[in-house]
Motif scaffolding. Structure first.
Motif, PDB file in Angstrom:
ATOM      1  N   PRO A   1     -28.207 -35.382 -16.221  1.00 33.63           N
ATOM      2  CA  PRO A   1     -27.463 -35.317 -14.954  1.00 33.63           C
ATOM      3  C   PRO A   1     -26.085 -34.692 -15.091  1.00 33.63           C
ATOM      4  CG  PRO A   1     -27.491 -37.571 -15.794  1.00 33.63           C
ATOM      5  CD  PRO A   1     -28.419 -36.775 -16.677  1.00 33.63           C
TER       6      PRO A   1
ATOM      7  N   TYR B   1     -31.841 -34.503 -12.991  1.00 32.93           N
ATOM      8  CA  TYR B   1     -31.132 -35.731 -12.647  1.00 32.93           C
ATOM      9  C   TYR B   1     -31.560 -36.888 -13.550  1.00 32.93           C
ATOM     10  CZ  TYR B   1     -29.059 -39.413  -9.794  1.00 32.93           C
ATOM     11  OH  TYR B   1     -28.309 -40.472  -9.358  1.00 32.93           O
TER      12      TYR B   1
ATOM     13  N   ARG C   1     -27.980 -35.549  -7.011  1.00 35.06           N
ATOM     14  CA  ARG C   1     -29.323 -36.072  -6.807  1.00 35.06           C
ATOM     15  C   ARG C   1     -30.137 -35.089  -5.971  1.00 35.06           C
ATOM     16  NH1 ARG C   1     -28.647 -41.815  -4.799  1.00 35.06           N
ATOM     17  NH2 ARG C   1     -28.532 -40.728  -2.802  1.00 35.06           N
TER      18      ARG C   1
END
Length: 472
Positions: free
Chosen positions: A152, A148, A159
């Motif tokens: 990401p 993340y 998340r």
């Protein structure tokens, strides 16, 4: 203990010294092998790692600190050492601890700062000048935080707290038979395998030529964990639902498991054929290269590089390729048999595709009273999916949620929420499957039920009062 293959997982298990660059610091991982997880190393000259010895930190009683920072002015003149002086100290090979100590001694405002400000100053300088590496065991939390923060996009901006919510809402536990469809580099799959502990079975549906399991390989699972892992092509799901799936459909598709092996850190089949062509060209130009250049080229080759005599004939290579393809075909048939049972204990979808057609087709493989979870970076596709599920029926307790995450600093006398926080970690649509109502499937039953309801709603006739008979 840290094993050699785990250390060189990113280097495809190359067994010669390899330079690793991390946080603008390069070093070699040879000395890590044999030490336990959690060991802290110090990067010495030449990039070698040496275990760091623990030193006793001075107690708060011996520190000289001020009462407040109101008289401290940040004018850039409090530090006597210049950048050239610090660079000269580094060139001499002085360790980071000594450089930090000299920065403290040459600071005119250090002793006037409060104790909290001094600790913050030391922590900041250590992070900048001390080269320290701590080896930790890979886990779902560490890998999800790393992906993340660094990449990401590879995990669809999922998340780590959202991933934890998915595992909880999906009731992922040992002994379950789970279905997962994800395009998050294998992070969701690895998290499920870690929680199940090698007990139960997981069926991964993948698009394209093969599943991508780059993050799964970073966990370093033993071979026993892989025995319950199956994969099945997503483009064959419709035929499996319609009852037209057969083994010949798998044999008709291109038998190329290179993408699967590439994601697990092995050599790609196409690279082998290209390497043979390159070797033939290199043999033709052999007289034009000096001996030193030949040795450098051999070292830079892959770990499975073999000389023409050691590599074997082309016939052996074809046989090995056919054997692996046959094993993959058998695993696909086993996965199809598990899906035909339609009694999976849960479904998790986290892909870059639209979730509605995926979920509506995959819910048929889930047993009643079982959870399902769908992740998407945006809420609009999940809202459409929510509406379609309400129209379809067969699900209850539908819930569209977004987790809110804020980190807290927990220190003595200064615990508070941090100023910066994540803007969003995605959305989750969760619910439970139920058996489809037979009344919806058969209209005649529905009409009969309507007449039955009309009879039940009518009030019964009042009972006639029995008159007592007279003696006459």
């Amino acid at each position: 203990m840290v094993s050699r293959c785990r250390v060189y997982a990113e280097a495809n298990c190359i067994f010669f010294p390899r330079k690793v660059t991390f946080e603008k610091q390069w070093f070699y991982l040879d000395n890590v092998i044999g030490h336990s997880y959690g060991t802290t190393f110090e990067v010495t000259n030449g990039g070698s790692l040496q275990p760091k010895k623990k030193k006793e930190e001075p107690t708060s009683e011996t520190k000289e600190a001020g009462t407040d920072n109101r008289n401290i002015i940040d004018d850039g003149k409090s530090q006597k050492l210049t950048q050239d002086d610090i660079k000269a100290l580094k060139d001499k090979g002085i360790k980071g601890e000594e450089i930090v100590q000299q920065l403290i001694e040459n600071s005119t405002t250090f002793r006037d700062k409060t104790e909290f400000a001094q600790d913050k100053y030391i922590k900041k300088k250590k992070k900048k000048y001390e080269a320290i590496v701590t080896v930790v065991k890979p886990s779902t939390r560490i890998l999800s935080i790393m992906y993340y923060a660094r990449e990401p996009g590879k995990i669809n901006h999922m998340r780590y707290d959202t991933l934890a919510q998915m595992l909880t809402l999906g009731n992922v536990r040992a002994g379950n038979k789970m279905i997962v469809m994800e395009t998050c580099a294998g992070l969701v799959l690895g998290a499920m395998m870690e929680r199940m502990g090698g007990f139960g079975s997981i069926i991964q549906l993948y698009p394209g030529g093969g599943p991508v399991r780059a993050a799964t390989a970073c966990f370093g699972f033993p071979k026993s964990f892989l025995s319950g892992l199956y994969d099945f092509p997503l483009n064959k799901v419709d035929s499996l639902l319609n009852g037209t799936f057969s083994a010949e459909m798998l044999s008709s598709e291109p038998k190329d498991s290179a993408s699967v092996e590439e994601s697990n850190g092995t050599l790609e089949e196409k690279q082998t054929s290209e390497q043979e062509n390159e070797d033939s060209v290199a043999e033709a130009q052999e007289s034009h290269h000096p001996p030193e250049q030949e040795t450098m080229e051999i070292v830079s080759q892959d770990p499975e590089y073999k000389e023409p005599k050691e590599r074997g004939s082309k016939k052996d290579y074809i046989q090995e390729k056919q054997r692996r393809q046959e094993e993959q075909r058998k695993r696909h048939l086993e996965a199809a048999a598990l899906l035909r049972e339609r009694n999976s204990d849960g479904l998790i979808v986290a892909s870059r595709f639209h979730p509605t057609p995926l979920l509506l087709s995959l819910l048929d493989f889930v047993a009643p009273s079982r959870p399902f979870v769908v992740y998407c970076q945006y809420k609009e596709p999940l809202l459409e999916c929510y509406t379609k599920l309400r129209e379809r029926g067969g699900v209850i307790n539908l819930r569209l949620s977004e987790t809110w995450l804020r980190n807290y600093q927990v220190l003595p006398d200064r615990s508070h929420p941090k100023l910066l926080m994540s803007g969003g970690g995605g959305y989750l649509l969760s619910g439970f499957t139920v058996a489809m109502d037979n009344l919806k499937a058969d209209p005649s039953l529905k009409s009969n039920a309507g007449t039955l309801e009309s009879h039940t709603t009518e009030e019964p006739a009042a009972k006639k009062r029995k008159c007592p008979e007279s003696d006459s």
